[in-house]
Design a protein around this motif. Sequence first.
Motif, PDB file in Angstrom:
ATOM      1  N   GLU A   1       0.847  -1.212   0.000  1.00 49.09           N
ATOM      2  CA  GLU A   1       0.000   0.000   0.000  1.00 49.09           C
ATOM      3  C   GLU A   1       0.870   1.244   0.000  1.00 49.09           C
ATOM      4  O   GLU A   1       0.598   2.217  -0.716  1.00 49.09           O
ATOM      5  CB  GLU A   1      -0.887   0.029   1.251  1.00 49.09           C
ATOM      6  CG  GLU A   1      -2.209  -0.674   1.066  1.00 49.09           C
ATOM      7  CD  GLU A   1      -2.925  -0.876   2.402  1.00 49.09           C
ATOM      8  OE1 GLU A   1      -3.691  -1.852   2.479  1.00 49.09           O
ATOM      9  OE2 GLU A   1      -2.698  -0.081   3.345  1.00 49.09           O
ATOM     10  N   GLY A   2       1.914   1.215   0.816  1.00 46.53           N
ATOM     11  CA  GLY A   2       2.846   2.337   0.873  1.00 46.53           C
ATOM     12  C   GLY A   2       3.515   2.568  -0.468  1.00 46.53           C
ATOM     13  O   GLY A   2       3.693   3.713  -0.905  1.00 46.53           O
ATOM     14  N   LEU A   3       3.874   1.490  -1.151  1.00 48.26           N
ATOM     15  CA  LEU A   3       4.521   1.620  -2.455  1.00 48.26           C
ATOM     16  C   LEU A   3       3.565   2.202  -3.493  1.00 48.26           C
ATOM     17  O   LEU A   3       3.983   2.941  -4.382  1.00 48.26           O
ATOM     18  CB  LEU A   3       5.069   0.264  -2.924  1.00 48.26           C
ATOM     19  CG  LEU A   3       6.327  -0.194  -2.176  1.00 48.26           C
ATOM     20  CD1 LEU A   3       6.669  -1.631  -2.518  1.00 48.26           C
ATOM     21  CD2 LEU A   3       7.520   0.714  -2.496  1.00 48.26           C
ATOM     22  N   VAL A   4       2.283   1.899  -3.348  1.00 46.03           N
ATOM     23  CA  VAL A   4       1.281   2.485  -4.254  1.00 46.03           C
ATOM     24  C   VAL A   4       1.220   4.004  -4.048  1.00 46.03           C
ATOM     25  O   VAL A   4       1.160   4.771  -5.017  1.00 46.03           O
ATOM     26  CB  VAL A   4      -0.091   1.816  -4.062  1.00 46.03           C
ATOM     27  CG1 VAL A   4      -1.183   2.573  -4.799  1.00 46.03           C
ATOM     28  CG2 VAL A   4      -0.050   0.366  -4.528  1.00 46.03           C
ATOM     29  N   LEU A   5       1.277   4.434  -2.796  1.00 46.42           N
ATOM     30  CA  LEU A   5       1.331   5.882  -2.511  1.00 46.42           C
ATOM     31  C   LEU A   5       2.588   6.497  -3.107  1.00 46.42           C
ATOM     32  O   LEU A   5       2.565   7.588  -3.692  1.00 46.42           O
ATOM     33  CB  LEU A   5       1.339   6.144  -1.003  1.00 46.42           C
ATOM     34  CG  LEU A   5       0.057   5.919  -0.212  1.00 46.42           C
ATOM     35  CD1 LEU A   5       0.307   6.204   1.264  1.00 46.42           C
ATOM     36  CD2 LEU A   5      -1.065   6.812  -0.725  1.00 46.42           C
ATOM     37  N   LEU A   6       3.708   5.785  -2.959  1.00 45.77           N
ATOM     38  CA  LEU A   6       4.985   6.290  -3.459  1.00 45.77           C
ATOM     39  C   LEU A   6       5.023   6.292  -4.984  1.00 45.77           C
ATOM     40  O   LEU A   6       5.696   7.133  -5.586  1.00 45.77           O
ATOM     41  CB  LEU A   6       6.148   5.482  -2.866  1.00 45.77           C
ATOM     42  CG  LEU A   6       6.383   5.779  -1.375  1.00 45.77           C
ATOM     43  CD1 LEU A   6       7.222   4.680  -0.708  1.00 45.77           C
ATOM     44  CD2 LEU A   6       7.067   7.131  -1.188  1.00 45.77           C
ATOM     45  N   GLU A   7       4.298   5.379  -5.617  1.00 46.54           N
ATOM     46  CA  GLU A   7       4.183   5.359  -7.076  1.00 46.54           C
ATOM     47  C   GLU A   7       3.550   6.669  -7.543  1.00 46.54           C
ATOM     48  O   GLU A   7       4.000   7.287  -8.509  1.00 46.54           O
ATOM     49  CB  GLU A   7       3.332   4.159  -7.516  1.00 46.54           C
ATOM     50  CG  GLU A   7       2.951   4.125  -8.994  1.00 46.54           C
ATOM     51  CD  GLU A   7       4.033   3.547  -9.903  1.00 46.54           C
ATOM     52  OE1 GLU A   7       5.063   3.063  -9.372  1.00 46.54           O
ATOM     53  OE2 GLU A   7       3.861   3.562 -11.133  1.00 46.54           O
ATOM     54  N   ASP A   8       2.498   7.079  -6.836  1.00 49.11           N
ATOM     55  CA  ASP A   8       1.822   8.337  -7.153  1.00 49.11           C
ATOM     56  C   ASP A   8       2.771   9.520  -6.961  1.00 49.11           C
ATOM     57  O   ASP A   8       2.845  10.422  -7.797  1.00 49.11           O
ATOM     58  CB  ASP A   8       0.607   8.481  -6.236  1.00 49.11           C
ATOM     59  CG  ASP A   8      -0.418   9.393  -6.837  1.00 49.11           C
ATOM     60  OD1 ASP A   8      -0.867  10.321  -6.127  1.00 49.11           O
ATOM     61  OD2 ASP A   8      -0.748   9.193  -8.018  1.00 49.11           O
ATOM     62  N   ALA A   9       3.517   9.500  -5.857  1.00 54.72           N
ATOM     63  CA  ALA A   9       4.500  10.551  -5.594  1.00 54.72           C
ATOM     64  C   ALA A   9       5.546  10.571  -6.703  1.00 54.72           C
ATOM     65  O   ALA A   9       5.971  11.641  -7.164  1.00 54.72           O
ATOM     66  CB  ALA A   9       5.165  10.337  -4.242  1.00 54.72           C
ATOM     67  N   PHE A  10       5.944   9.380  -7.151  1.00 58.38           N
ATOM     68  CA  PHE A  10       6.942   9.275  -8.215  1.00 58.38           C
ATOM     69  C   PHE A  10       6.439   9.948  -9.489  1.00 58.38           C
ATOM     70  O   PHE A  10       7.154  10.729 -10.129  1.00 58.38           O
ATOM     71  CB  PHE A  10       7.298   7.818  -8.477  1.00 58.38           C
ATOM     72  CG  PHE A  10       8.269   7.619  -9.615  1.00 58.38           C
ATOM     73  CD1 PHE A  10       7.860   7.130 -10.842  1.00 58.38           C
ATOM     74  CD2 PHE A  10       9.609   7.967  -9.447  1.00 58.38           C
ATOM     75  CE1 PHE A  10       8.757   6.975 -11.886  1.00 58.38           C
ATOM     76  CE2 PHE A  10      10.509   7.821 -10.493  1.00 58.38           C
ATOM     77  CZ  PHE A  10      10.089   7.314 -11.712  1.00 58.38           C
ATOM     78  N   LYS A  11       5.188   9.664  -9.855  1.00 59.78           N
ATOM     79  CA  LYS A  11       4.607  10.275 -11.059  1.00 59.78           C
ATOM     80  C   LYS A  11       4.657  11.797 -10.964  1.00 59.78           C
ATOM     81  O   LYS A  11       5.055  12.481 -11.897  1.00 59.78           O
ATOM     82  CB  LYS A  11       3.141   9.857 -11.227  1.00 59.78           C
ATOM     83  CG  LYS A  11       2.934   8.510 -11.823  1.00 59.78           C
ATOM     84  CD  LYS A  11       1.518   8.354 -12.405  1.00 59.78           C
ATOM     85  CE  LYS A  11       1.174   6.899 -12.675  1.00 59.78           C
ATOM     86  NZ  LYS A  11       0.526   6.229 -11.510  1.00 59.78           N
ATOM     87  N   ASN A  12       4.248  12.312  -9.780  1.00 62.31           N
ATOM     88  CA  ASN A  12       4.186  13.767  -9.604  1.00 62.31           C
ATOM     89  C   ASN A  12       5.568  14.411  -9.574  1.00 62.31           C
ATOM     90  O   ASN A  12       5.760  15.492 -10.116  1.00 62.31           O
ATOM     91  CB  ASN A  12       3.432  14.121  -8.317  1.00 62.31           C
ATOM     92  CG  ASN A  12       1.959  13.787  -8.419  1.00 62.31           C
ATOM     93  OD1 ASN A  12       1.378  13.845  -9.492  1.00 62.31           O
ATOM     94  ND2 ASN A  12       1.363  13.404  -7.302  1.00 62.31           N
ATOM     95  N   CYS A  13       6.518  13.749  -8.936  1.00 64.35           N
ATOM     96  CA  CYS A  13       7.840  14.364  -8.788  1.00 64.35           C
ATOM     97  C   CYS A  13       8.684  14.222 -10.050  1.00 64.35           C
ATOM     98  O   CYS A  13       9.398  15.143 -10.442  1.00 64.35           O
ATOM     99  CB  CYS A  13       8.611  13.739  -7.624  1.00 64.35           C
ATOM    100  SG  CYS A  13       7.849  14.017  -6.018  1.00 64.35           S
ATOM    101  N   SER A  14       8.632  13.047 -10.702  1.00 63.47           N
ATOM    102  CA  SER A  14       9.527  12.775 -11.825  1.00 63.47           C
ATOM    103  C   SER A  14       9.082  13.512 -13.085  1.00 63.47           C
ATOM    104  O   SER A  14       9.898  13.831 -13.943  1.00 63.47           O
ATOM    105  CB  SER A  14       9.586  11.277 -12.117  1.00 63.47           C
ATOM    106  OG  SER A  14       8.305  10.815 -12.545  1.00 63.47           O
ATOM    107  N   LYS A  15       7.782  13.774 -13.198  1.00 67.23           N
ATOM    108  CA  LYS A  15       7.224  14.461 -14.383  1.00 67.23           C
ATOM    109  C   LYS A  15       7.718  13.787 -15.670  1.00 67.23           C
ATOM    110  O   LYS A  15       8.170  14.451 -16.603  1.00 67.23           O
ATOM    111  CB  LYS A  15       7.602  15.950 -14.365  1.00 67.23           C
ATOM    112  CG  LYS A  15       7.132  16.657 -13.086  1.00 67.23           C
ATOM    113  CD  LYS A  15       7.421  18.148 -13.152  1.00 67.23           C
ATOM    114  CE  LYS A  15       6.979  18.919 -11.940  1.00 67.23           C
ATOM    115  NZ  LYS A  15       7.726  18.702 -10.699  1.00 67.23           N
ATOM    116  N   GLY A  16       7.675  12.476 -15.693  1.00 70.69           N
ATOM    117  CA  GLY A  16       8.026  11.737 -16.896  1.00 70.69           C
ATOM    118  C   GLY A  16       9.494  11.365 -17.017  1.00 70.69           C
ATOM    119  O   GLY A  16       9.871  10.602 -17.904  1.00 70.69           O
TER     120      GLY A  16
END
Lengths: 227, 230
Positions: B132-147
């Motif tokens: 579950e935590g990794l799913v949250l971090l996946e979302d953070a990754f999308k937002n921070c990495s911007k592709g």
Amino acid sequence: MAEVKLLGFWYSPFTHRVEWALKIKGVKYEYIEEDRNNKSSLLLQSNPVHKKTPVLIHNGKPIAESMVIVEYIDETFEGPPILPKDPYDRALARFWAKFLDDKTAAMVNTFLREGEEQEKGKEEVWEMLKILDNELKDKKFFVNDKFGFADVAANFMGLWLGLFQEGSGVVVVTSENFPNFCAWRDEYVNCSQVKKYLPPRDELLAFFKAFLSAASASASASTSAKK
Amino acid sequence: MAENDLKILGAWPSPYVMRPRIALNIKSLGYDFLEEQFGSKSDLLLKSNPVYKKIPVLIHDGKPICESLIIVQYIDENWNSGPSILPSDPYDRAIARFWATYIDDKWFPALRGIAAAQGEDAKKAAIESVVEGLVLLEDAFKNCSKGEKFFGGDKIGYLDIALGCFLGWVRVTEKMNNVKLLDEAKTPGLYKWAEDFCADSSVKDVMPETNKLAEVAKIIQAKIRAQASS
């Protein structure tokens, strides 16, 4: 004009840290009081991970975690600096701020719980106080004799700890067992950099007395229900 | 002997110790690595970190700095002419600090909880909370990495270091419990990110081999069981 909102609890040291930083910088903000038992949709949307206050919303963008918010305020707004300039001093300020935050759960256990949980909490708080008593000997502020980041984080220890003791009757700190810490604390609540920013002590004490007796009443009710 | 007077007190299996080592690599700074012996603490460590008595400690010109993420920020701020580790925008910095705190306060304790879990149900629950935590971090990754490849963009930054240091232990946990934590289907961004992170030049020499870490994990588990039964 920049829009700044703060979602918080008036009685919380974590909310207080953020308000303090905003006042130091002279930032105009809208304060929104949250209800622990009925959190607003704005709060839940702005801090979906923890659903906790304080949350700062700057131009629609939310930031959570009190000391992360304080750093953001320091970096974003003009005014007197909160973190020092020197990288080593900054590392010391961040270190003490983290140390001061590490025992929050132990504090909650000490004053709000009973039995084994409370004893364990007390032990941890005791260890923390020993370290602070040693560190704060003849010291007014944490880093380089200048008020800053770690002193903002210290509001819990400086004011709220005493309120919890008075409000609950559970005593951990006395001037006999932690003389240096008590000397630091007495200076802290009276010094010019701190005093004018502290919330009214009497109101806080009344709040916590009621809060803590309600918490212990429900704790004994659930204990007797189990018997 | 390093040009700057830099020492790290640490141990190769520790994910926290990896963090400042990666940061020093990003800044191309040499240092002496003083390895602590497993099960004992050197006088230098006790003197340098009297409050926590823990690794890592960075000693720069004789002055100690403690707490892994605080050390990383010190390295970034003190050597500010090298590649940046923290993002340049204050809001992005706040987001990076928020997630790093989440990783240390909630996510890694959940990962450690898998090994500590007693019984199948507890283990399952512990694994679920990590995923579950990794799913949250996946979302953070999308937002921070911007592709881009990393949380920090096209190169490794603060949040990459904060999470990436645990990848060795994620793999060990997956192996020892026969479970997938980093799932390509559930968290495709992080799955790819993990490969890119471990292959990065600042990381690959300090990321321990999974097999060697697994041996350490077994020793630690045996110690815990011995203590529990005595």
